[in-house]
Design a protein around this motif. Structure first.
Motif, mmCIF file in Angstrom:
data_model
loop_
_atom_site.group_PDB
_atom_site.id
_atom_site.type_symbol
_atom_site.label_atom_id
_atom_site.label_comp_id
_atom_site.label_asym_id
_atom_site.label_seq_id
_atom_site.Cartn_x
_atom_site.Cartn_y
_atom_site.Cartn_z
ATOM 1 N N MET A 81 0.859 -1.182 0.000
ATOM 2 C CA MET A 81 0.000 0.000 0.000
ATOM 3 C C MET A 81 0.896 1.232 0.000
ATOM 4 N N GLY A 82 1.162 1.778 -1.182
ATOM 5 C CA GLY A 82 1.996 2.958 -1.275
ATOM 6 C C GLY A 82 3.162 2.746 -2.226
ATOM 7 N N ILE A 162 14.640 1.149 2.138
ATOM 8 C CA ILE A 162 14.225 0.110 3.077
ATOM 9 C C ILE A 162 14.137 -1.204 2.313
ATOM 10 N N VAL A 163 14.935 -2.176 2.731
ATOM 11 C CA VAL A 163 14.920 -3.524 2.167
ATOM 12 C C VAL A 163 14.433 -4.465 3.264
ATOM 13 N N GLN A 164 13.474 -5.314 2.923
ATOM 14 C CA GLN A 164 12.839 -6.130 3.958
ATOM 15 C C GLN A 164 12.430 -7.477 3.376
ATOM 16 N N GLU A 463 6.275 -0.824 7.195
ATOM 17 C CA GLU A 463 5.643 -1.274 8.437
ATOM 18 C C GLU A 463 4.317 -1.973 8.153
ATOM 19 N N ARG A 464 3.538 -1.433 7.224
ATOM 20 C CA ARG A 464 2.257 -2.061 6.894
ATOM 21 C C ARG A 464 2.486 -3.440 6.252
ATOM 22 N N GLY A 469 2.248 -9.313 6.731
ATOM 23 C CA GLY A 469 2.929 -10.566 6.388
ATOM 24 C C GLY A 469 3.540 -11.235 7.602
ATOM 25 N N TRP A 470 4.667 -10.701 8.044
ATOM 26 C CA TRP A 470 5.364 -11.307 9.190
ATOM 27 C C TRP A 470 4.519 -11.245 10.453
#
Length: 622
Positions: A81-82, A162-164, A463-464, A469-470
């Motif tokens: 989302m974004g 940001i890599v996640q 964060e969303r 997910g996690w």
């Protein structure tokens, strides 16, 4: 501390331990972050409702209460989302845009050089979320390489990176990595030829071999003078990373790079390492402004000795360098019974030469030596020698004393010169743009689960995505996690020595309770009697003490009376009357004294009772 307080503390600890024993699931605050997207199903709900609709039979035995079913968390695929550059959840069940490498690794044996490790999109073996799929590394002891293009290249400018992504070592990890590479945007980039030497901008993620647990963050910095790339490694995290590799749970790995050159490395949304690209990388981004002159050499006459031997010192005339350190003790005397003619060891008389002994090959056979039995009762055997002692005249080799070196020049160092390769890059954040995400791995353990990759420049999006997910996985794992008692039993199965800890934990409180309750000084009888009298608030005498005193006095008076009667029989009537009168006076005095003692004892008890009375305390308080 008062014994009663100690007892209360011990009992409280025991009650606390018993209250923690039942298996229960604690509320996870992260579940609140899931919002309305997380649904909870109760498989037994319809069965319970159906049972309620049936008519009740008063004659039937009521069924025992059922244990509430564990809530089941249903899976819903996360959606970005974004603003984002890459997002992959693998929930379509296919590799999609991911490309398998068909290249071979250079400088490696042909039988292992090919990137032929298998990848599959599937659910975890012990999945708590049916329908949640991920990318799984299936082969062990093979090279794996797979990659996918971003929606558009990421350019380092004014927005953070940001890599996640998520990793689960389903079978643990012996030796292998689970790091991700952000592949540098170049015209030569071909995903089907992705190998270890393919240029990357950033490498980030977990890696483990033996007992070395790592969390990599490496970026390739371009030298502005030479155009060459050099790897810069972040400092090692201070946090203990062992649990993330051994607990077989899904963990979220996040890297945040900011335009101000700061970075953060997070595991499960907790910072485990942070710093600056300018000061916390090895080797540093910027080289030193000065270096040691490689052409400078130490002069031959340079004296680095801070101390030297005194050249004016001379050996004393009485210094004997030849004197031995040990000399025989002239005062020693040979012990009585010493057997000079008996050897300390003799040949074993029971030994027999082996049948296969060849004297030409093995030499003359000799029986093995054993301690001489004749020496067992004697102080010693063989030639007696005087024991040695320290020589009082021993001085050793003479050396001149050390003095300060008048020519000392210090430790030589080459002179500093300007670094010809010096440059100053104050914005290392502005790295080379990257256009693909890749996994290039070697692992001795299979079934490494990857999921929910995200590349973005918006923290809120990250964060969303993490919560959808996690966060959902964590909630499901928490709901299915065994209670405290089950965890303790499982831990004891893996580490049997924990049984000793459990036994001591249970036995120690019991021993303390026994010590505090069943030992110690016994209370005197007087306070107990006072307590009994306090129930009626009536003054009472000390009955036990009064009875003992009365018995002793009666016995003494009876003895005295008997003696007096015998004497009275031998005396005249006048003397007898006089003695009887004196005796009566003495008895009367003793009775008066006894009454006074009793009255005093009663008064003391009355005062004690009044002092302890709640009414008396109330009066005093008023």
């Amino acid at each position: 501390m008062d014994r009663t307080v100690w007892l209360f503390v011990v009992l409280a600890m025991g009650v606390l331990c018993l209250s923690l024993a039942p298996a229960c699931v604690a509320h996870d605050p992260d579940e609140d972050l899931l919002g309305e997207d997380m649904d909870v199903e109760d498989e037994d709900l319809d069965m319970d409702l159906g049972a309620d609709d049936e008519p009740e039979d008063d004659h039937d035995t009521p069924a025992p209460p059922k244990t509430p079913p564990v809530p089941k968390v249903t899976y819903k695929a996360p959606e970005p989302m974004g603003e984002h550059y890459f997002a992959e959840s693998f929930d379509r069940g296919t590799l999609g845009s991911w490309v398998l490498s068909s290249a071979k690794k250079e400088d490696t044996d042909d039988d292992i050089a090919k990137y032929d490790g298998k990848w599959e999109v599937e659910e975890m073996k012990d999945s708590k979320l049916p329908g949640d799929k991920g990318l799984v590394l299936k082969s062990r002891a093979k090279h794996h390489a797979i990659s996918a293009l971003l929606l558009r290249p990421f350019t380092f400018d004014t927005m953070p990176l940001i890599v996640q992504y998520e990793v689960n070592f389903q079978a643990g990890i012996d030796c292998g990595g689970a790091y991700v590479k952000l592949l540098t945007q170049t015209p030569e980039l071909e995903l089907a030829q992705f190998v270890d030497k393919t240029g990357y901008t950033i490498m980030f993620g977990p890696d483990k071999c033996g007992e070395d647990y790592k969390l990599h963050f490496i970026f390739r910095h371009k030298n502005p003078k030479t155009g060459q790339y050099e790897e810069k490694h972040a400092k090692k995290p201070d946090a203990d990373l062992r649990t993330y590799y051994t607990d077989k749970k899904t963990h979220l790995y996040t890297l945040v790079l900011n335009p101000d050159n700061t970075f953060e490395m997070l595991v499960d949304q907790t910072v485990v390492n942070s710093g600056s690209l300018l000061t916390d990388m090895t080797p540093p981004v910027n080289p030193p402004a000065e270096i040691e002159d490689p052409d400078d050499h130490k002069p031959e006459d340079w004296d680095e000795r801070p101390k030297i031997q005194d050249p004016d010192a001379s050996k004393p005339e009485d210094w004997d360098e030849d004197a031995p350190a040990q000399i025989p003790d002239e005062n020693a005397v040979k012990p009585d019974g010493w057997l000079d003619d008996e050897p300390e060891y003799i040949g074993d008389p029971d030994a027999v030469k082996p049948e296969d002994w060849d004297e030409d090959m093995d030499g003359e056979w000799e029986a093995p030596q054993i301690p001489n039995p004749a020496c067992e009762a004697a102080p010693g055997c063989g030639l007696w020698k005087r024991p040695t002692i320290d020589n009082p005249d021993y001085k050793g080799k003479w050396k001149a004393p050390m003095i300060d070196n008048p020519n000392y020049q210090g430790i030589w160092k080459p002179r500093k010169i300007a670094n010809p390769d010096f440059f100053e890059d104050l914005h290392p954040f502005r790295m080379s743009a990257f256009s693909a995400v890749g996994l290039e791995l070697w692992s001795m353990t299979s079934d490494i689960f990857f999921d929910n990759f995200l590349v973005t420049d918006d923290r809120n999006v990250a964060e969303r995505w993490a919560n959808d997910g996690w966060g959902l996985k964590k909630a499901a794992e928490g709901a299915a996690e065994p209670g405290l008692a089950a965890q303790m039993m499982n831990a004891a199965e893996e580490r049997p020595w924990l049984w000793v800890v459990y036994v001591l934990t249970v036995a120690l409180p019991l021993v303390l309770i026994f010590v505090f309750c069943c030992t110690g000084k016994k209370k005197s009888e007087a306070p107990a009697a006072a307590a009994d009298y306090k129930k009626t608030d009536e003054p009472q005498p000390d009955v036990k003490e009064a009875e003992e005193e009365a018995q002793e006095e009666d016995m003494s008076s009876a003895d005295g009376k008997g003696d007096g009667e015998e004497e009275a029989n031998d005396e005249s009537p006048a003397d007898k009357e006089e003695v009887d009168g004196d005796k009566e006076e003495e008895d009367k005095e003793e009775e008066d004294k006894e009454e006074e003692d009793k009255e005093a004892s009663v008064e003391e008890l009355e005062d004690d009772v009044l002092r302890r009375s709640p009414r008396n305390r109330k009066v005093r308080k008023d």
